[in-house]
Design an enzyme around this catalytic site. Sequence first.
Site, PDB file in Angstrom:
ATOM      1  CB  SER A  30     -16.497 -13.897  48.077  1.00  0.00           C
ATOM      2  OG  SER A  30     -17.289 -12.891  48.734  1.00  0.00           O
ATOM      3  CE  LYS A  63     -19.370 -10.297  47.114  1.00  0.00           C
ATOM      4  NZ  LYS A  63     -18.188 -10.455  47.967  1.00  0.00           N
ATOM      5  CE  LYS A 113     -12.820 -14.720  44.827  1.00  0.00           C
ATOM      6  NZ  LYS A 113     -13.138 -14.240  46.447  1.00  0.00           N
TER       7      LYS A 113
END
Lengths: 294, 294
Positions: free
Chosen positions: A96, A172, A240
């Site tokens: 990701s 995402k 993150k």
Amino acid sequence: MADLGFIGLGIMGKPMTGHLLAAGCAVHVYDLVSETVLKLASQGGLACSHGREVAQKADIIFIMVPDTPDVEAVLFGRDGVAGGARPGSIVVDMSSISPIATKEFARRLDTMGVKMLDAPVSGGQVGAENATLSIMVGGQSEVFRQVKPYFEIMGRNIVHVGDNNGDGQTCKVANQILVALTIEAVGEALLFASKAGADPAKVREALLGGFAQSRILEVSGERMIGRRFEPGFRIRHQQKDLNVALQSARSLGLSLPGTAVAQEMFNAVVAQGGSDLDHSAVLLALEALAGHKV
Amino acid sequence: MADLGFIGLGIMGKPMTGHLLAAGCAVHVYDLVSETVLKLASQGGLACSHGREVAQKADIIFIMVPDTPDVEAVLFGRDGVAGGARPGSIVVDMSSISPIATKEFARRLDTMGVKMLDAPVSGGQVGAENATLSIMVGGQSEVFRQVKPYFEIMGRNIVHVGDNNGDGQTCKVANQILVALTIEAVGEALLFASKAGADPAKVREALLGGFAQSRILEVSGERMIGRRFEPGFRIRHQQKDLNVALQSARSLGLSLPGTAVAQEMFNAVVAQGGSDLDHSAVLLALEALAGHKV
């Protein structure tokens, strides 16, 4: 059958590679931690010394590493995939990372005749272990079709989001924006209910029957009320992912006021030492602001 | 059978009273707009000249008016309910107002031997017309049991949130916090997807299959993509409900950072002249910040 490669054999990559091996695929494997490579080799993986060797031997190279700089190093660093890949090879990045960097990586690989898909997942460690990951894929349809059978070995809900490189990562990021803000919303709602003297469990139940219904109210709401903050999806991973969202937004010329506030709340939980708690523990930051517990 | 009263015959109160009349109840009605009283009288309502008269004639007095000061005026103003209610009377406030003020109103009525329930609803005009409202009730169980048959005539999902006066209003505020923030989350997620070059419709579809699933992603997300901002639930009502949330939070000693940001976004839509648009139009404020449309 194509020869596969898998780079990044951590808590996600290891079980994902395991499913490919169990399905009878030939998988050339590499990880920075050589012990992990040996472990996979004992399960039938073909051990390699670096990403370049994986790329030399495999037709389709899967990558599953933590963050954008890690993917860049795997692809273009010393002994990287770009040094071994051939025209016609396919790189599938399941990490990701930044959708913007992804577009750039795909462009550089394309000049070498190497195709790329971005295919980040959701579902976490449990999804990886049970092969129930959701996989959001960006890249050309024709390339997607070639890789799809392998996605189906590792996951369940496979969506080809769009033909552009980066569309999977974009999806995402959108997912993480939505998840983070909805969790914060549940936290603020339940904290308000509690502070105003109502029973937050009763309130959660009532709200599940109406327009405010969401899976997050169901799952994270229950965790908040029961104060069960063992992960789950860790705060530092949420942090993150929101960092990717906010950095990408700045690059794109986009303002995300709600996301920025949510990130500050996750930062506050980390400040309290909670980086390895479940993301529903964002409640702790809201409770600290209020001097009141749900 | 008890004699009922209904004060506030607007877009919500009028159809709700209509259902009570259709079920054969005797309903004494009053509204500031005398024309509306006459209309209800032509449907079998018993017209009154003020709230005091309603309270003199009815055993259970329903109230459905816009905001906290309106409820205060109906109860304790000139010719108000408090002037006519008898010991044993029940006041049921179905407006969406401050939970803190509600506790105070209940306390004042209690000194007169008058019981109170707070019973705000969700489901809007359509829910009122189709008798499918969700009703969130605070107040003593025994009083709730007496009023429940009438709630069931007006709504479908009836939840007794708690025994404290104000618990229903608290639940409604929690609902509106959750709804507002989730709508903003959907807006930020879809705007990010669009600006990053993905198809927001595809992204919405993909996210509906995962942890980010919510009724709001489904309904409001579709409105945003189709740019269908006719109400629905109006921005100015959302704004008023968040005002109750933020004012109550301040009184309670509670900080709601996400809710505050969401309110500012709704304020921005109103600044653009959008106060009568559906609350999904919060997207317009986010688009204005980005100079980009989904």
